[in-house]
Write a protein that holds these residues in place. Structure first.
Motif, short mmCIF file in Angstrom:
data_model
loop_
_atom_site.label_atom_id
_atom_site.label_comp_id
_atom_site.label_asym_id
_atom_site.label_seq_id
_atom_site.Cartn_x
_atom_site.Cartn_y
_atom_site.Cartn_z
N MET A 1 0.84 -1.19 0.00
CA MET A 1 0.00 0.00 0.00
C MET A 1 0.88 1.24 0.00
O MET A 1 1.90 1.29 0.69
CB MET A 1 -0.90 0.01 1.24
N LYS A 2 0.47 2.21 -0.78
CA LYS A 2 1.19 3.49 -0.81
C LYS A 2 0.19 4.63 -0.62
O LYS A 2 -0.94 4.58 -1.14
CB LYS A 2 1.94 3.68 -2.12
N CYS A 3 0.63 5.64 0.14
CA CYS A 3 -0.17 6.83 0.37
C CYS A 3 0.65 8.04 -0.07
O CYS A 3 1.84 8.14 0.26
CB CYS A 3 -0.53 6.98 1.85
N TYR A 4 0.00 8.94 -0.80
CA TYR A 4 0.67 10.14 -1.28
C TYR A 4 -0.11 11.37 -0.81
O TYR A 4 -1.32 11.46 -1.04
CB TYR A 4 0.73 10.14 -2.81
N PHE A 5 0.59 12.31 -0.16
CA PHE A 5 -0.08 13.46 0.43
C PHE A 5 0.58 14.77 0.04
O PHE A 5 1.80 14.86 -0.14
CB PHE A 5 -0.07 13.36 1.96
N ASP A 6 -0.26 15.80 -0.04
CA ASP A 6 0.22 17.16 -0.28
C ASP A 6 -0.58 18.11 0.60
O ASP A 6 -1.74 17.83 0.93
CB ASP A 6 0.07 17.54 -1.75
N GLY A 7 0.02 19.23 0.97
CA GLY A 7 -0.64 20.18 1.85
C GLY A 7 -0.99 21.47 1.16
O GLY A 7 -0.45 21.81 0.10
N SER A 8 -1.90 22.23 1.78
CA SER A 8 -2.31 23.52 1.25
C SER A 8 -2.89 24.35 2.38
O SER A 8 -3.33 23.81 3.41
CB SER A 8 -3.37 23.32 0.15
N LYS A 9 -2.89 25.68 2.21
CA LYS A 9 -3.41 26.58 3.23
C LYS A 9 -4.04 27.78 2.56
O LYS A 9 -3.53 28.28 1.55
CB LYS A 9 -2.29 27.02 4.18
N VAL A 10 -5.16 28.25 3.13
CA VAL A 10 -5.86 29.39 2.54
C VAL A 10 -6.60 30.15 3.63
O VAL A 10 -6.95 29.59 4.68
CB VAL A 10 -6.85 28.92 1.45
N SER A 11 -6.83 31.42 3.38
CA SER A 11 -7.61 32.26 4.29
C SER A 11 -9.01 32.45 3.71
O SER A 11 -9.17 32.71 2.52
CB SER A 11 -6.94 33.62 4.46
N GLY A 12 -10.02 32.30 4.57
CA GLY A 12 -11.40 32.50 4.16
C GLY A 12 -11.81 33.95 4.28
O GLY A 12 -11.06 34.80 4.79
N GLY A 140 -5.52 -9.36 2.96
CA GLY A 140 -4.30 -9.13 2.19
C GLY A 140 -3.66 -7.79 2.49
O GLY A 140 -3.36 -7.02 1.58
N ILE A 141 -3.46 -7.49 3.76
CA ILE A 141 -2.87 -6.22 4.16
C ILE A 141 -1.43 -6.12 3.65
O ILE A 141 -0.63 -7.03 3.84
CB ILE A 141 -2.89 -6.06 5.70
N GLU A 142 -1.13 -5.02 2.97
CA GLU A 142 0.23 -4.79 2.49
C GLU A 142 0.96 -3.84 3.42
O GLU A 142 0.35 -2.99 4.06
CB GLU A 142 0.19 -4.16 1.09
N LEU A 143 2.28 -4.00 3.48
CA LEU A 143 3.09 -3.03 4.19
C LEU A 143 2.98 -1.69 3.47
O LEU A 143 2.87 -1.64 2.25
CB LEU A 143 4.54 -3.49 4.27
N ALA A 144 3.01 -0.61 4.23
CA ALA A 144 2.70 0.71 3.67
C ALA A 144 3.94 1.58 3.54
O ALA A 144 4.85 1.53 4.36
CB ALA A 144 1.67 1.42 4.54
N HIS A 145 3.91 2.39 2.49
CA HIS A 145 4.88 3.47 2.31
C HIS A 145 4.09 4.77 2.21
O HIS A 145 3.08 4.84 1.50
CB HIS A 145 5.71 3.28 1.05
N VAL A 146 4.55 5.80 2.90
CA VAL A 146 3.86 7.08 2.93
C VAL A 146 4.78 8.13 2.33
O VAL A 146 5.94 8.26 2.73
CB VAL A 146 3.48 7.48 4.38
N LEU A 182 3.24 -1.47 10.55
CA LEU A 182 3.05 -1.87 9.16
C LEU A 182 3.56 -0.82 8.17
O LEU A 182 3.43 -1.00 6.97
CB LEU A 182 1.56 -2.16 8.90
N ILE A 183 4.10 0.26 8.68
CA ILE A 183 4.64 1.30 7.81
C ILE A 183 6.12 1.06 7.57
O ILE A 183 6.91 1.00 8.51
CB ILE A 183 4.42 2.70 8.43
N MET A 184 6.49 0.90 6.30
CA MET A 184 7.88 0.62 5.95
C MET A 184 8.70 1.89 5.76
O MET A 184 9.93 1.86 5.84
CB MET A 184 7.92 -0.22 4.68
N GLY A 185 8.03 3.01 5.47
CA GLY A 185 8.78 4.23 5.26
C GLY A 185 7.89 5.45 5.20
O GLY A 185 6.73 5.37 4.78
N VAL A 186 8.41 6.58 5.65
CA VAL A 186 7.76 7.89 5.54
C VAL A 186 8.78 8.80 4.88
O VAL A 186 9.76 9.20 5.50
CB VAL A 186 7.34 8.44 6.92
#
Length: 255
Positions: A1-12, A140-146, A182-186
């Motif tokens: 399993m792989k997770c890909y993240f990005d951040g953002s910020k804004v003023s209302g 079938g849980i896979e080891l995760a990379h983030v 279960l996380i192999m890398g961040v």
């Protein structure tokens, strides 16, 4: 399993700042296909070909998008959306967590104990990514990379916590923590070379656009994405923060 993240910020419009962490989670076989198809169905579908997708540069016509016609830039966004909605609905999930950081500061002054907003969003998004995997692939849980975009502030606290948990696991002969164990890398990687991060950028950018509440192009892109992409969407506004942290309230901490 792989997770890909990005951040953002804004003023209302009310002056409140909204911090977002957004991304996608899926098993390895999905990502192997995704990288090839993102190039053919999104970046190289029309002329001129796009070397990558980055919403801020695209909308302003900067960097690699300098000189692009408005119509071509709009088409790139629509091609990305069309491709994401064509992906098998049970094969991946979008995960979004947004927190009102202005409201958090207000609650801290009142005596609530709420951790750093980057940690809140990171743990929320990653926790949901694992929940999705457990629900859809219990046998079938896979080891995760983030993965995060380079210099993404959300990465550091999660990486530190993962490192601490990994040291604890080394003292055991079996995995005792079914989350951190279960996380192999961040790690971080280059957005312009990573299609999944480009998709995460689109998702994070669209979420911030929605919270800006300024009537302009793509204000409703996040709502459209919700309708066509499998997702978990968390919005931590003042009322939600009060409710979630009601047991962490101590008036003696009030400033």
């Amino acid at each position: 399993m792989k997770c890909y993240f990005d951040g953002s910020k804004v003023s209302g419009p009310d002056g409140h700042w909204w911090l977002t962490l957004a991304g996608f989670t899926a098993r390895d076989d999905f990502w192997n296909r995704f990288e090839k198809e993102w190039n053919s169905e999104v970046l190289h579908k029309r002329e001129p070909h796009a070397p990558y997708l980055h919403m801020t540069d695209l909308l302003t016509g900067n960097k690699v998008f300098t000189g692009w016609a408005v119509e071509r830039r709009q088409a790139l966004v629509m091609d990305a959306l069309d491709y994401l909605q064509s992906c098998p609905k049970l094969a991946f999930e979008a995960v979004v967590c947004t927190i009102d950081t202005t409201a958090r500061e207000k609650l801290l002054e009142e005596g609530y104990e709420i951790t750093d907003p980057h940690v809140v969003c990171g743990q929320c998004a990653l926790g949901d990514a694992f929940s999705w995997c457990y629900e859809h692939y219990p046998e079938g849980i896979e080891l995760a990379h983030v993965y995060f975009d380079r210099s993404e502030r959300f990465m550091h606290p999660l990486h530190e916590q993962w490192q601490r948990k990994k040291k604890e696991e080394r003292s055991s002969t079996v995995i005792t923590d079914c989350f951190w164990g279960l996380i192999m890398g961040v790690d971080d990687c280059e957005m312009d070379k990573t299609p999944a991060l480009q998709a995460a950028d689109l998702l994070a950018w669209a979420t911030s656009r929605q919270h800006s509440k300024i009537e302009r192009p793509y204000l409703y892109l996040a709502e459209i994405m919700k309708k066509v992409i499998p997702h978990s969407w968390f919005t931590l506004d003042e009322n939600t923060l009060r409710s979630v942290h009601k047991n962490d309230f101590d008036p003696e901490r009030a400033e």
